[in-house]
Design a protein around this motif. Structure first.
Motif, PDB file in Angstrom:
ATOM      1  N   ILE A 103       0.799  -1.212   0.022  1.00 21.92           N
ATOM      2  CA  ILE A 103       0.081  -0.159  -0.047  1.00 21.92           C
ATOM      3  C   ILE A 103       0.797   1.480  -0.085  1.00 21.92           C
ATOM      4  CG2 ILE A 103      -1.624   1.360   1.217  1.00 21.92           C
ATOM      5  CD1 ILE A 103      -3.112  -1.317   0.818  1.00 21.92           C
ATOM      6  N   ALA A 104       2.060   1.192   0.939  1.00 19.48           N
ATOM      7  CA  ALA A 104       2.753   2.276   0.840  1.00 19.48           C
ATOM      8  C   ALA A 104       3.383   2.579  -0.689  1.00 19.48           C
ATOM      9  CB  ALA A 104       4.056   2.067   1.723  1.00 19.48           C
ATOM     10  N   VAL A 105       3.734   1.354  -1.114  1.00 16.90           N
ATOM     11  CA  VAL A 105       4.248   1.710  -2.577  1.00 16.90           C
ATOM     12  C   VAL A 105       3.365   2.265  -3.422  1.00 16.90           C
ATOM     13  CG1 VAL A 105       4.863   0.195  -4.683  1.00 16.90           C
ATOM     14  CG2 VAL A 105       6.089  -0.052  -2.457  1.00 16.90           C
ATOM     15  N   SER A 106       1.836   1.977  -3.434  1.00 16.20           N
ATOM     16  CA  SER A 106       1.125   2.325  -4.182  1.00 16.20           C
ATOM     17  C   SER A 106       0.596   3.784  -3.951  1.00 16.20           C
ATOM     18  CB  SER A 106      -0.425   1.594  -3.841  1.00 16.20           C
ATOM     19  OG  SER A 106      -0.124   0.108  -4.102  1.00 16.20           O
ATOM     20  N   ALA A 107       1.014   4.184  -2.582  1.00 19.70           N
ATOM     21  CA  ALA A 107       0.658   5.903  -2.397  1.00 19.70           C
ATOM     22  C   ALA A 107       1.535   6.592  -3.179  1.00 19.70           C
ATOM     23  CB  ALA A 107       0.670   5.821  -0.808  1.00 19.70           C
ATOM     24  N   GLY A 108       2.899   5.988  -3.191  1.00 19.41           N
ATOM     25  CA  GLY A 108       4.020   6.612  -3.754  1.00 19.41           C
ATOM     26  C   GLY A 108       3.706   6.872  -5.163  1.00 19.41           C
ATOM     27  N   ILE A 109       3.355   5.805  -5.526  1.00 22.06           N
ATOM     28  CA  ILE A 109       3.013   5.825  -7.198  1.00 22.06           C
ATOM     29  C   ILE A 109       1.991   6.891  -7.518  1.00 22.06           C
ATOM     30  CG2 ILE A 109       1.938   4.332  -9.175  1.00 22.06           C
ATOM     31  CD1 ILE A 109       3.619   2.042  -8.069  1.00 22.06           C
ATOM     32  N   GLU A 110       0.802   6.722  -6.767  1.00 21.94           N
ATOM     33  CA  GLU A 110      -0.247   7.795  -6.935  1.00 21.94           C
ATOM     34  C   GLU A 110       0.222   9.322  -6.966  1.00 21.94           C
ATOM     35  OE1 GLU A 110      -4.591   8.330  -4.855  1.00 21.94           O
ATOM     36  OE2 GLU A 110      -3.709   6.268  -4.875  1.00 21.94           O
ATOM     37  N   ALA A 111       1.144   9.252  -6.016  1.00 25.06           N
ATOM     38  CA  ALA A 111       1.542  10.893  -5.803  1.00 25.06           C
ATOM     39  C   ALA A 111       2.700  11.229  -6.805  1.00 25.06           C
ATOM     40  CB  ALA A 111       2.047  11.049  -4.405  1.00 25.06           C
ATOM     41  N   SER A 112       2.966  10.244  -7.517  1.00 26.49           N
ATOM     42  CA  SER A 112       4.309  10.658  -8.404  1.00 26.49           C
ATOM     43  C   SER A 112       3.951  11.406  -9.672  1.00 26.49           C
ATOM     44  CB  SER A 112       4.873   9.149  -8.920  1.00 26.49           C
ATOM     45  OG  SER A 112       3.842   8.473  -9.984  1.00 26.49           O
ATOM     46  N   GLN A 113       4.782  12.310 -10.100  1.00 28.83           N
ATOM     47  CA  GLN A 113       4.730  12.968 -11.272  1.00 28.83           C
ATOM     48  C   GLN A 113       5.639  12.683 -12.404  1.00 28.83           C
ATOM     49  OE1 GLN A 113       3.314  16.736 -10.827  1.00 28.83           O
ATOM     50  NE2 GLN A 113       2.128  15.529  -9.435  1.00 28.83           N
ATOM     51  N   GLY A 114       6.388  11.821 -11.870  1.00 21.86           N
ATOM     52  CA  GLY A 114       7.577  11.395 -13.133  1.00 21.86           C
ATOM     53  C   GLY A 114       7.012  10.832 -14.359  1.00 21.86           C
ATOM     54  N   ASP A 115       7.917  10.873 -15.402  1.00 21.36           N
ATOM     55  CA  ASP A 115       7.723  10.274 -16.709  1.00 21.36           C
ATOM     56  C   ASP A 115       8.109   8.816 -16.554  1.00 21.36           C
ATOM     57  OD1 ASP A 115       7.197  12.608 -18.432  1.00 21.36           O
ATOM     58  OD2 ASP A 115       9.172  13.246 -17.705  1.00 21.36           O
ATOM     59  N   ALA A 116       9.014   8.632 -15.549  1.00 23.71           N
ATOM     60  CA  ALA A 116       9.103   7.086 -15.110  1.00 23.71           C
ATOM     61  C   ALA A 116       9.362   7.286 -13.665  1.00 23.71           C
ATOM     62  CB  ALA A 116      10.604   6.847 -15.531  1.00 23.71           C
ATOM     63  N   VAL A 117       8.980   6.023 -13.152  1.00 19.24           N
ATOM     64  CA  VAL A 117       8.774   5.809 -11.503  1.00 19.24           C
ATOM     65  C   VAL A 117       9.712   4.764 -11.269  1.00 19.24           C
ATOM     66  CG1 VAL A 117       7.430   5.248  -9.442  1.00 19.24           C
ATOM     67  CG2 VAL A 117       6.573   6.649 -11.272  1.00 19.24           C
ATOM     68  N   VAL A 195      -2.072   3.032 -16.180  1.00 22.11           N
ATOM     69  CA  VAL A 195      -2.824   1.705 -15.903  1.00 22.11           C
ATOM     70  C   VAL A 195      -2.809   1.152 -14.590  1.00 22.11           C
ATOM     71  CG1 VAL A 195      -3.376  -0.509 -16.726  1.00 22.11           C
ATOM     72  CG2 VAL A 195      -2.245   1.179 -18.447  1.00 22.11           C
ATOM     73  N   LEU A 196      -1.811   1.449 -14.029  1.00 18.75           N
ATOM     74  CA  LEU A 196      -1.841   0.855 -12.595  1.00 18.75           C
ATOM     75  C   LEU A 196      -2.526   1.763 -11.572  1.00 18.75           C
ATOM     76  CD1 LEU A 196      -0.001  -1.294 -11.245  1.00 18.75           C
ATOM     77  CD2 LEU A 196       1.708   0.352 -10.743  1.00 18.75           C
ATOM     78  N   LEU A 197      -2.626   2.847 -11.896  1.00 19.19           N
ATOM     79  CA  LEU A 197      -3.699   3.953 -11.111  1.00 19.19           C
ATOM     80  C   LEU A 197      -5.129   3.500 -11.260  1.00 19.19           C
ATOM     81  CD1 LEU A 197      -1.682   7.354 -11.304  1.00 19.19           C
ATOM     82  CD2 LEU A 197      -1.712   5.859  -9.455  1.00 19.19           C
ATOM     83  N   LYS A 198      -5.203   2.964 -12.607  1.00 21.65           N
ATOM     84  CA  LYS A 198      -6.754   2.441 -12.836  1.00 21.65           C
ATOM     85  C   LYS A 198      -7.345   1.172 -12.223  1.00 21.65           C
ATOM     86  CE  LYS A 198      -7.158   4.961 -17.019  1.00 21.65           C
ATOM     87  NZ  LYS A 198      -6.674   5.044 -18.140  1.00 21.65           N
ATOM     88  N   MET A 199      -6.238   0.475 -11.329  1.00 20.69           N
ATOM     89  CA  MET A 199      -6.368  -0.773 -10.784  1.00 20.69           C
ATOM     90  C   MET A 199      -6.711  -0.547  -9.181  1.00 20.69           C
ATOM     91  SD  MET A 199      -3.593  -2.703 -12.996  1.00 20.69           S
ATOM     92  CE  MET A 199      -3.969  -4.424 -12.427  1.00 20.69           C
ATOM     93  N   PRO A 200      -8.091  -0.342  -8.732  1.00 22.14           N
ATOM     94  CA  PRO A 200      -8.122   0.015  -7.384  1.00 22.14           C
ATOM     95  C   PRO A 200      -8.025  -0.940  -6.073  1.00 22.14           C
ATOM     96  CG  PRO A 200     -10.065  -0.270  -8.448  1.00 22.14           C
ATOM     97  CD  PRO A 200      -8.918  -0.649  -9.374  1.00 22.14           C
ATOM     98  N   GLU A 201      -7.873  -2.264  -6.613  1.00 17.81           N
ATOM     99  CA  GLU A 201      -7.841  -3.559  -5.870  1.00 17.81           C
ATOM    100  C   GLU A 201      -7.095  -3.132  -4.565  1.00 17.81           C
ATOM    101  OE1 GLU A 201      -6.603  -4.805  -9.171  1.00 17.81           O
ATOM    102  OE2 GLU A 201      -5.259  -6.345  -8.383  1.00 17.81           O
TER     103      GLU A 201
END
Ligand code: UDP
Ligand code: MG
Length: 339
Positions: A103-117, A195-201
């Protein structure tokens, strides 16, 4: 001690200039986000920041580091705040309690602005120097470069054994091939992140979700060193939970297995019924069947409990999904535009 920005090698400005006048003439550098989940990592975060900054400064990219404090009980947040005070490119999301690594990783991804993460552990078991190599692969056009552990140092035998067995087992069951011996250390292009951000599981197994997304993915092999300080935050029960998330989120096979066990048990019970009828109708010693009966009751009791347990796991997850609770609760966010 946090290394001061100006005490680091000052390649950055020079390289930006070079690129502006170079053949590609990039006017703006691309942004790379580094996501670092931290749970009780007060002893390592500063060193991790320093190592990351040392790797990133000379590279021709803009970058941000998002640290997610997963409800640490120690001084991790204070340490992170000190780092932020020195370098405004670091951002902090502090959870209200421990929500778990995925979940921590997912929160970081959600807040990311980068062209790559890039996702990387806080304990320097994922060497920051590898980031340079996977960035090169990303520039070559790969959408996901996932780091595969060639060797693992300083990990207990049972953990190495369990993870080895687990990755092979889950791959047998999974409906899509999942890469072996891979953690979350990887780089992902923005198009994968979208795409990952559209996967809310909520029972998240990020490495499996990324494999599911597809696009152009390749492995990068590296040797995994020991963690530099502190202890592993993955006790056996957390590993088992992760394994279950991996299996159940990517396979309906266990449900089929429970159906097969049920079928097998039903067939056995038919034999038992015929046997009991035969004794009752054609012989006179029909009380003697008690041993068989006893075994059968135990056997079917066990089989039923196993099957109910498997089905229960799936129903439990469906229940979790339908509640639609937020994935995590943020206590404090530092360094983001809104604040
Ligand atoms: N972690 C987390 N929340 C947790 C457990 C772990 O954010 O509930 C972080 C931890 O701080 C580290 C990463 O996840 O950055 C991997 O954990 P750890 O190094 O303990 O796992 P191991 O390398 O032993 O598998
Ligand atoms: Mg570790």
């Amino acid at each position: 001690m946090v290394l001061r920005r100006d005490s680091l090698p000052r390649f950055e400005a020079g390289i930006k200039e070079l690129i502006n006048f170079g053949p590609k003439n990039h006017l703006t550098l691309r942004l790379v986000t580094i996501v670092v989940p931290c749970f009780n990592e007060e002893g390592v975060v500063t060193q991790t920041y320093n190592a990351l900054a040392e790797t990133l400064y000379p590279l021709p990219y803009n970058w941000e580091i998002i640290f997610i404090d997963d409800g640490s009980k120690d001084k991790t947040v204070e340490e992170l705040e000190k780092i932020h005070a020195q370098d405004e490119r670091t951002k902090i999301i502090a959870f209200s309690r421990n929500f778990g690594h995925q979940i921590a990783v997912s929160a970081g991804i959600e807040a990311s602005q980068g062209d790559a993460v890039v996702i990387i552990d806080a304990d320097l078991q994922d060497p920051p120097s590898v980031i340079k190599e996977i960035l090169v692969k990303w520039e070559e056009g790969f959408d996901v470069v996932y780091c595969v552990r060639r060797t693992r140092q300083g990990e207990t035998f049972h953990k190495k054994f369990l993870t080895k067995v687990f990755y092979r087992f889950i791959n047998k069951l999974s409906e899509i091939p999942l890469p072996l011996d891979t953690g979350d250390f990887r780089i992902m292009d923005r198009k994968v992140i979208d795409v990952l951000l559209k996967m809310p599981e909520r029972d998240r197994y990020v490495r499996g979700m990324v494999a599911w997304i597809g696009f152009n993915q390749i492995p990068y092999y590296y040797d995994r060193p020991e963690r530099i300080a502190g202890v592993s935050k993955y006790p056996l029960w957390k590993l088992i939970k992760l394994a279950l998330d991996g299996i159940i989120s990517f396979s309906k096979e266990p449900l089929k297995i429970s159906a097969y066990i049920g079928l097998f048990a039903a067939m056995l019970s038919f034999i038992g019924i015929f046997y009991a009828l035969y004794l009752r109708l054609f012989t006179s010693n029909w009380v003697t069947g008690w041993t068989l009966m006893f075994i059968m009751i135990l056997f079917f009791g066990g089989v039923q409990l196993i099957c109910i347990g498997i089905i229960g796991e799936y129903i439990g997850r469906v229940y979790g999904e339908v509640k639609h609770r937020p994935l995590y609760v943020v206590k404090k966010a530092i360094g983001f535009k809104a604040n």
